[in-house]
Structure formats: structure tokens, C-alpha cells
Scaffold this motif. Structure first.
Motif, PDB file in Angstrom:
ATOM      1  N   LEU A  68       0.878  -1.217  -0.057  1.00 11.03           N
ATOM      2  CA  LEU A  68       0.054   0.021   0.013  1.00 11.03           C
ATOM      3  C   LEU A  68       1.055   1.152  -0.067  1.00 11.03           C
ATOM      4  O   LEU A  68       1.768   1.480   0.651  1.00 11.03           O
ATOM      5  N   THR A  69       0.406   2.273  -0.720  1.00  6.93           N
ATOM      6  CA  THR A  69       1.390   3.507  -0.881  1.00  6.93           C
ATOM      7  C   THR A  69       0.250   4.565  -0.997  1.00  6.93           C
ATOM      8  O   THR A  69      -0.940   4.415  -1.284  1.00  6.93           O
ATOM      9  N   ALA A  70       0.942   5.862  -1.102  1.00 10.43           N
ATOM     10  CA  ALA A  70       0.072   7.307  -1.373  1.00 10.43           C
ATOM     11  C   ALA A  70      -0.684   6.947  -2.641  1.00 10.43           C
ATOM     12  O   ALA A  70       0.149   6.596  -3.753  1.00 10.43           O
ATOM     13  N   ARG A 104      -7.343  -0.106   8.293  1.00 12.55           N
ATOM     14  CA  ARG A 104      -6.763   1.034   8.828  1.00 12.55           C
ATOM     15  C   ARG A 104      -5.626   1.866   8.064  1.00 12.55           C
ATOM     16  O   ARG A 104      -5.961   3.006   8.206  1.00 12.55           O
ATOM     17  N   VAL A 105      -4.939   1.170   7.579  1.00 15.19           N
ATOM     18  CA  VAL A 105      -3.952   1.976   6.573  1.00 15.19           C
ATOM     19  C   VAL A 105      -4.568   2.504   5.316  1.00 15.19           C
ATOM     20  O   VAL A 105      -4.181   3.540   5.014  1.00 15.19           O
ATOM     21  N   LEU A 106      -5.347   1.909   4.972  1.00 15.97           N
ATOM     22  CA  LEU A 106      -6.054   2.185   3.696  1.00 15.97           C
ATOM     23  C   LEU A 106      -6.960   3.489   3.884  1.00 15.97           C
ATOM     24  O   LEU A 106      -6.971   4.494   3.201  1.00 15.97           O
ATOM     25  N   LEU A 109      -4.289   6.363   4.212  1.00 18.28           N
ATOM     26  CA  LEU A 109      -3.782   6.947   2.998  1.00 18.28           C
ATOM     27  C   LEU A 109      -5.113   7.442   2.058  1.00 18.28           C
ATOM     28  O   LEU A 109      -4.616   8.519   1.571  1.00 18.28           O
ATOM     29  N   THR A 110      -6.173   7.058   2.251  1.00 20.83           N
ATOM     30  CA  THR A 110      -7.270   7.825   1.526  1.00 20.83           C
ATOM     31  C   THR A 110      -7.453   9.274   2.188  1.00 20.83           C
ATOM     32  O   THR A 110      -7.843  10.216   1.346  1.00 20.83           O
ATOM     33  N   ALA A 114      -6.276  15.121  -0.987  1.00 18.50           N
ATOM     34  CA  ALA A 114      -6.857  16.516  -0.778  1.00 18.50           C
ATOM     35  C   ALA A 114      -8.416  16.525  -0.371  1.00 18.50           C
ATOM     36  O   ALA A 114      -8.949  17.007   0.636  1.00 18.50           O
ATOM     37  N   LEU A 115      -8.930  15.762  -1.238  1.00 12.78           N
ATOM     38  CA  LEU A 115     -10.277  15.608  -1.224  1.00 12.78           C
ATOM     39  C   LEU A 115     -10.675  13.952  -1.060  1.00 12.78           C
ATOM     40  O   LEU A 115     -10.541  13.220  -2.000  1.00 12.78           O
ATOM     41  N   PRO A 116     -10.738  13.462   0.151  1.00 11.71           N
ATOM     42  CA  PRO A 116     -10.766  12.080   0.207  1.00 11.71           C
ATOM     43  C   PRO A 116     -11.807  11.183  -0.667  1.00 11.71           C
ATOM     44  O   PRO A 116     -12.920  11.698  -0.715  1.00 11.71           O
ATOM     45  N   PRO A 117     -11.293  10.141  -1.206  1.00  2.43           N
ATOM     46  CA  PRO A 117     -12.169   9.802  -2.316  1.00  2.43           C
ATOM     47  C   PRO A 117     -12.998   8.536  -1.855  1.00  2.43           C
ATOM     48  O   PRO A 117     -13.013   8.197  -0.543  1.00  2.43           O
ATOM     49  N   THR A 118     -14.062   8.065  -2.563  1.00  6.52           N
ATOM     50  CA  THR A 118     -14.848   6.863  -2.035  1.00  6.52           C
ATOM     51  C   THR A 118     -14.120   5.741  -2.170  1.00  6.52           C
ATOM     52  O   THR A 118     -13.156   5.612  -3.066  1.00  6.52           O
TER      53      THR A 118
END
Length: 227
Positions: A68-70, A104-106, A109-110, A114-118
Motif C-alpha cells: 500500500l502506498t500514497a 486502518r492503513v487504507l 492513505l485515502t 486533498a478530497l478523500p475519495p470514495t
């Protein structure tokens, strides 16, 4: 009159292993004249721009939590899947703790976007044991997959994420797989049988159903409206 408003720009990221990589290829197939060939596969990332739909679709190879990454700051929708790799690495008693940490990690990262995605977590697909190679039959059992999916649904909802039941859609489609879990490009062509004018002549295949669900869920295809 009759002008069409362009859809809101969207950037969809599909994240995970080879199962959701198929959803990436097939979503692109649904929305363009792109054709999947076996040589395009591999443990790597993919990305495509679809200007007609004002859409970018990415696939990020991340079968395990350590991958998992940015996410890009333009990301509007994430569809995540992890399963087969972890079903092999973990014992059933470890599923719950792993999934809780993964979500929790996901979420972290989300939330950095800037505008957290669905975010929607896609369940593991049904496995077809009689088509699996012997080495996979030990750990890729229907019982483990059912337990994984039950826990992933409970914990995804607890984390505030969406959840898509891909298992239900893929039951009964063993003959569409090469090895009980993977589709080939040839199998894909069987799923998408259309006439020259694009009219469907067979029942929708399982992955087409999944793609259509995802497209509808995230409103990727916005109809033209008169203005």
C-alpha cells in the motif's frame, strides 16, 4: 439546445492483485475500444486516460498490505481488493487482525488525499477447486474464502468503507477460468460476445456484471442533459 454537459472529472484507482487487475482491464474494455491481450499482464501498474468519459483509470499492483502506498491527489474513487495472496500467507485465525490493520492503513492513505475519495472493498471471487492446481487446493479452499469475505464485509463496514460482493457474481463460472481463479484474454472474449452493431447477443458474463455494477456505483457514466 441538446448540448451535453461533460461529466465531472474522475480518477479511479483499482488496487490489489490479479483479480482486481481483471476488473481494471474490463472496465477499460467497457469504456473504450481497448482490447486485452495476455502479454499486457504482470505484477505491475497500469494507467489509461479515457477523454471521452473525462476519466482516468489506474491499476496499482498491491496484493499485500506492505504494498500500500500514497494515492494520487486527483483520486476520486478507490476499489481495493486483497485476498488470494493473504489466504496463502495467513491462517484463518489471523484474518480478522490482518483485515482490521489493512483497512486502518487504507483509510489513513485515502484521508491524505486533498478530497478523500470514495472507497469500496471488493470481496474475493469464488474459487473453483476442481480447476485449481494441486498446490493451491491446500490454502485456496471455499471455506477460507467464505470466512475471509464475511470478515472483510464486517470490518470494511466498520471502517466506513463500501463493500462489493464479487463472490456472489462469480459462483458457477468455473468454465470461464483458466485455472479456477484467473480469466484469460480468450475467456474475456467469450464473456463479451456482441454483434457488429454492439447489441448483446448473450447473457452478460460475470465480469461484465461486476464492471457495470462498479460503473453504476461510482456514476462513471453520466448521461447527457439538455441545457
Amino acid at each position: 439546445e441538446g448540448l451535453c454537459r461533460p461529466p465531472t472529472p474522475r480518477h479511479v484507482v483499482l488496487l490489489g492483485d490479479s483479480s482486481i487487475r481483471w476488473l481494471y482491464h474490463l472496465m477499460v474494455f467497457e469504456l473504450s475500444d481497448y482490447r486485452v491481450v495476455d502479454s499486457t499482464f504482470g505484477h505491475r501498474n497500469f494507467s489509461v486516460l479515457l477523454p471521452r468519459h473525462n476519466l482516468q483509470v489506474d491499476f496499482m499492483w498491491a496484493p499485500q498490505m506492505l504494498n500500500l502506498t500514497a494515492f494520487p491527489n486527483t483520486t476520486t474513487d478507490i476499489m481495493a481488493h486483497t485476498g488470494h495472496w493473504n489466504l496463502k500467507a495467513l491462517q484463518p485465525s489471523q484474518f480478522s487482525n490482518f483485515l482490521r490493520q489493512y483497512f486502518r492503513v487504507l483509510v489513513r492513505l485515502t484521508n491524505a488525499v486533498a478530497l478523500p475519495p470514495t472507497v469500496t472493498f471488493v470481496s474475493s471471487f469464488a474459487v473453483h477447486p476442481h480447476r485449481l492446481v494441486s498446490s493451491k487446493k491446500v490454502w485456496l479452499t471455499p471455506e477460507r474464502v467464505v470466512l475471509w469475505n464475511r470478515l472483510s464485509k464486517e470490518l470494511a463496514v466498520e471502517a466506513g468503507l463500501g463493500w462489493l460482493d464479487a463472490f456472489k457474481l462469480s459462483v458457477g463460472h468455473a468454465n470461464d477460468t483458466l485455472d479456477g481463479i484467473h480469466y484469460t484474454a480468450g475467456g474475456l472474449e467469450k464473456v463479451f460476445r456482441v454483434t457488429e452493431d454492439g447489441r448483446e447477443v448473450e447473457e452478460l458474463g460475470v465480469y461484465q456484471k461486476v464492471c457495470r455494477q462498479l460503473i453504476q456505483m461510482h456514476r462513471l457514466l453520466q448521461p447527457c442533459t439538455a441545457s
